[in-house]
Design a protein around this motif. Structure first.
Motif, PDB file in Angstrom:
ATOM      1  N   GLU A   1      16.356 -21.911 -31.447  1.00  0.00           N
ATOM      2  CA  GLU A   1      17.220 -22.852 -32.180  1.00  0.00           C
ATOM      3  C   GLU A   1      18.353 -23.344 -31.299  1.00  0.00           C
ATOM      4  OE1 GLU A   1      19.931 -23.153 -36.262  1.00  0.00           O
ATOM      5  OE2 GLU A   1      19.134 -21.207 -35.620  1.00  0.00           O
ATOM      6  N   VAL A   2      18.978 -22.435 -30.557  1.00  0.00           N
ATOM      7  CA  VAL A   2      20.066 -22.823 -29.654  1.00  0.00           C
ATOM      8  C   VAL A   2      19.544 -23.795 -28.598  1.00  0.00           C
ATOM      9  CG1 VAL A   2      21.681 -21.989 -27.904  1.00  0.00           C
ATOM     10  CG2 VAL A   2      21.410 -20.739 -30.045  1.00  0.00           C
ATOM     11  N   ALA A   3      18.366 -23.508 -28.034  1.00  0.00           N
ATOM     12  CA  ALA A   3      17.768 -24.385 -27.022  1.00  0.00           C
ATOM     13  C   ALA A   3      17.494 -25.770 -27.600  1.00  0.00           C
ATOM     14  CB  ALA A   3      16.483 -23.765 -26.489  1.00  0.00           C
TER      15      ALA A   3
ATOM     16  N   LEU B   1      18.959 -31.595 -28.040  1.00  0.00           N
ATOM     17  CA  LEU B   1      19.349 -32.754 -28.835  1.00  0.00           C
ATOM     18  C   LEU B   1      20.749 -33.233 -28.457  1.00  0.00           C
ATOM     19  CD1 LEU B   1      18.767 -34.727 -31.121  1.00  0.00           C
ATOM     20  CD2 LEU B   1      19.595 -33.009 -32.734  1.00  0.00           C
ATOM     21  N   MET B   2      21.672 -32.285 -28.273  1.00  0.00           N
ATOM     22  CA  MET B   2      23.049 -32.654 -27.943  1.00  0.00           C
ATOM     23  C   MET B   2      23.146 -33.389 -26.613  1.00  0.00           C
ATOM     24  SD  MET B   2      25.427 -31.976 -30.156  1.00  0.00           S
ATOM     25  CE  MET B   2      26.917 -31.748 -29.191  1.00  0.00           C
ATOM     26  N   ALA B   3      22.267 -33.081 -25.672  1.00  0.00           N
ATOM     27  CA  ALA B   3      22.292 -33.782 -24.382  1.00  0.00           C
ATOM     28  C   ALA B   3      22.079 -35.276 -24.585  1.00  0.00           C
ATOM     29  CB  ALA B   3      21.224 -33.202 -23.449  1.00  0.00           C
ATOM     30  N   GLY B   4      21.129 -35.629 -25.467  1.00  0.00           N
ATOM     31  CA  GLY B   4      20.894 -37.034 -25.765  1.00  0.00           C
ATOM     32  C   GLY B   4      22.056 -37.678 -26.493  1.00  0.00           C
TER      33      GLY B   4
ATOM     34  N   GLY C   1      29.348 -27.159 -34.059  1.00  0.00           N
ATOM     35  CA  GLY C   1      29.662 -25.961 -34.826  1.00  0.00           C
ATOM     36  C   GLY C   1      28.577 -24.908 -34.712  1.00  0.00           C
ATOM     37  N   LYS C   2      27.323 -25.357 -34.667  1.00  0.00           N
ATOM     38  CA  LYS C   2      26.199 -24.422 -34.623  1.00  0.00           C
ATOM     39  C   LYS C   2      26.068 -23.732 -33.262  1.00  0.00           C
ATOM     40  CE  LYS C   2      23.522 -27.018 -38.064  1.00  0.00           C
ATOM     41  NZ  LYS C   2      23.795 -26.092 -39.161  1.00  0.00           N
ATOM     42  N   ILE C   3      26.561 -24.376 -32.192  1.00  0.00           N
ATOM     43  CA  ILE C   3      26.440 -23.769 -30.860  1.00  0.00           C
ATOM     44  C   ILE C   3      27.803 -23.389 -30.280  1.00  0.00           C
ATOM     45  CG2 ILE C   3      24.236 -24.855 -30.284  1.00  0.00           C
ATOM     46  CD1 ILE C   3      25.776 -26.953 -28.688  1.00  0.00           C
TER      47      ILE C   3
ATOM     48  N   ARG D   1      18.331 -14.822 -23.271  1.00  0.00           N
ATOM     49  CA  ARG D   1      17.028 -14.219 -22.984  1.00  0.00           C
ATOM     50  C   ARG D   1      17.167 -12.903 -22.224  1.00  0.00           C
ATOM     51  NH1 ARG D   1      14.144 -20.027 -21.910  1.00  0.00           N
ATOM     52  NH2 ARG D   1      13.465 -20.339 -24.073  1.00  0.00           N
ATOM     53  N   GLU D   2      18.161 -12.831 -21.346  1.00  0.00           N
ATOM     54  CA  GLU D   2      18.409 -11.567 -20.630  1.00  0.00           C
ATOM     55  C   GLU D   2      18.853 -10.465 -21.571  1.00  0.00           C
ATOM     56  OE1 GLU D   2      21.219 -12.628 -17.652  1.00  0.00           O
ATOM     57  OE2 GLU D   2      19.724 -13.548 -16.317  1.00  0.00           O
ATOM     58  N   GLU D   3      19.515 -10.878 -22.668  1.00  0.00           N
ATOM     59  CA  GLU D   3      19.941  -9.904 -23.668  1.00  0.00           C
ATOM     60  C   GLU D   3      18.824  -9.531 -24.637  1.00  0.00           C
ATOM     61  OE1 GLU D   3      23.354 -11.460 -25.648  1.00  0.00           O
ATOM     62  OE2 GLU D   3      24.683 -11.217 -23.931  1.00  0.00           O
ATOM     63  N   GLY D   4      17.675 -10.174 -24.477  1.00  0.00           N
ATOM     64  CA  GLY D   4      16.536  -9.885 -25.341  1.00  0.00           C
ATOM     65  C   GLY D   4      16.588 -10.616 -26.656  1.00  0.00           C
ATOM     66  N   GLY D   5      17.261 -11.779 -26.686  1.00  0.00           N
ATOM     67  CA  GLY D   5      17.361 -12.545 -27.915  1.00  0.00           C
ATOM     68  C   GLY D   5      16.011 -13.068 -28.375  1.00  0.00           C
ATOM     69  N   ALA D   6      15.905 -13.266 -29.701  1.00  0.00           N
ATOM     70  CA  ALA D   6      14.635 -13.732 -30.269  1.00  0.00           C
ATOM     71  C   ALA D   6      14.500 -15.238 -30.155  1.00  0.00           C
ATOM     72  CB  ALA D   6      14.571 -13.321 -31.738  1.00  0.00           C
TER      73      ALA D   6
END
Length: 233
Positions: free
Chosen positions: A91-93, A98-101, A170-172, A228-233
């Protein structure tokens, strides 16, 4: 870790909050605690401790939790309080992508539409940002950074775009704060701010759009890698 105070310590009493904007102020304080890691992902919100620390009743605290739930920062549990929501890597990715655009379009519009006074306002905020970076004031830097990006979107003159930017930011918010915890990325981020502010001064919309987009992409890359290094889902 839930709060920095140990389980046997009483929470440090913070300044009592005024009654005019009570739940908004509580939400702002809780938001900072979550974003800056004082309340950890997955941790239960310690309602009794926070009520005592803030000098408020449970009603404004619970109203504040509803606000933060709408922002994706907390998860409300049926009849069991609330916890700090864990970040979903995908979701963060997706949001950063989207925010880049959105940032690219924002850069184009703000160079076309910003008044001289609005450009000066952004330059003043940028000067404050640089000062906070020099002094190592990370939290003040982050709040000013957020304000700069919000004002750029507002000055674009497109209300829908500004609302979209505010919603996704707000979400990120917590993820973006994570990026600045790495000194190398923090220093790099400042250089990127310098670059897009130069483009704004030149009224070069394409260049500013590109630099804002690249700034968002670089931040996203750092955050996703850390999650991802922290093992996030």
């Amino acid at each position: 870790m839930v709060m920095r105070n140990s389980a046997n310590e009483r929470p440090a009493r913070r300044a009592a909050i005024g009654r005019v904007t009570l739940h908004d102020e509580v939400a702002a304080r809780l938001r900072s605690m979550i974003v800056e890691g004082e309340l950890s992902p997955g941790a239960r919100i310690p309602e009794s401790q926070l009520c005592e620390a803030f000098g408020v009743s449970r009603t404004p605290l619970r109203e504040a939790l509803k606000v933060l739930a709408s922002e994706g920062l907390v998860e409300l549990l049926h009849s069991r309080g609330a916890i700090v929501k864990r970040m979903c890597v995908q979701e963060v990715a997706d949001i950063f992508e989207l925010m880049a655009g959105v940032e690219y379009m924002t850069g184009q519009l703000v160079c076309q539409r910003a008044t001289a006074e609005e450009v000066e306002e952004l330059q003043d905020l940028h000067a404050r940002l640089l000062d906070f970076h020099r002094r190592g004031r990370r939290s003040d830097y982050f709040r000013t950074n957020q304000k700069i990006h919000r004002r750029i979107a507002e000055v674009s003159g497109n209300r829908v775009l500004a609302e979209m930017q505010a919603d996704f930011s707000g979400k990120i918010r917590r993820a973006r704060y994570m990026a600045n915890l790495q000194q190398a990325r923090w220093d790099e981020s400042v250089q990127e701010h310098e670059a897009f502010m130069e483009a704004l001064a030149q009224r070069d919309g394409d260049l500013m759009g590109q630099r804002l987009r690249d700034h968002m992409r670089h931040t996203g890359d750092v955050v996703i890698r850390a999650l991802r290094e922290e093992g996030g889902a």
